[in-house]
Design a protein around this motif. Structure first.
Motif: not given
Length: 154
Positions: A5, A96, A112
């Motif tokens: 990310p 991401t 995430f």
């Protein structure tokens, strides 16, 4: 499952949008027809998408999905049927890329969001998924790519 990310700054983007609110079980049956409806309404105005479509969820999906199907456009659309013109503002987001079939998104999002939280970032309530490679491009779900975005408040 997801790429490393990162925090990025987006730019302003005009959109054509179609709002949908459905139960979790209905999402797969409304997405395709909703995309086709939006594309047809855009075509009636001689407007084409200027990039990959995305879904803007007003809150993290649970039992109900409350979202807009969005098509980026260079030329503004006029409201017609369920289609509305929109403007996606510039903003700071965590981003991401998830690789794999759509069913895996349910596992990719928590991973995430944990990364965002671990970084001490304050998250906005909404999120969006941009579909970079999907079933319209290849029959191989392992080749599908979905960009996950979460606006940040810090």
């Amino acid at each position: 499952m997801i790429s490393a990310p990162e925090i990025v700054q987006t730019t302003r983007q005009l959109t054509a949008t179609l709002h949908i609110t459905v139960s979790c079980d209905e999402i797969q049956s409304v997405m395709g027809p909703g995309i086709q409806e939006l594309l047809a309404l855009m075509a009636d105005q001689n407007v084409t998408p200027s990039g990959p479509w995305f879904t803007h969820h007003f809150a993290r999906p649970g039992d109900v999905f409350d979202f807009d199907i969005c098509m980026p456009v260079e030329t503004p659309v006029t409201a017609a049927g369920r289609m509305l013109p929109g403007e996606w503002p510039a903003m700071r987001v965590a981003r991401t890329i998830y690789s794999g079939p759509f069913e895996g998104l349910a596992e990719a999002w928590p991973e995430f969001l944990d990364w965002i939280e671990a970084g001490g970032h304050r998250q906005a309530p909404d999120l969006w998924e941009r579909y970079l490679v999907g079933p319209e491009s290849t029959d191989d779900p392992t080749a599908w790519r979905t960009e996950l975005n979460r606006p940040l408040l810090d």
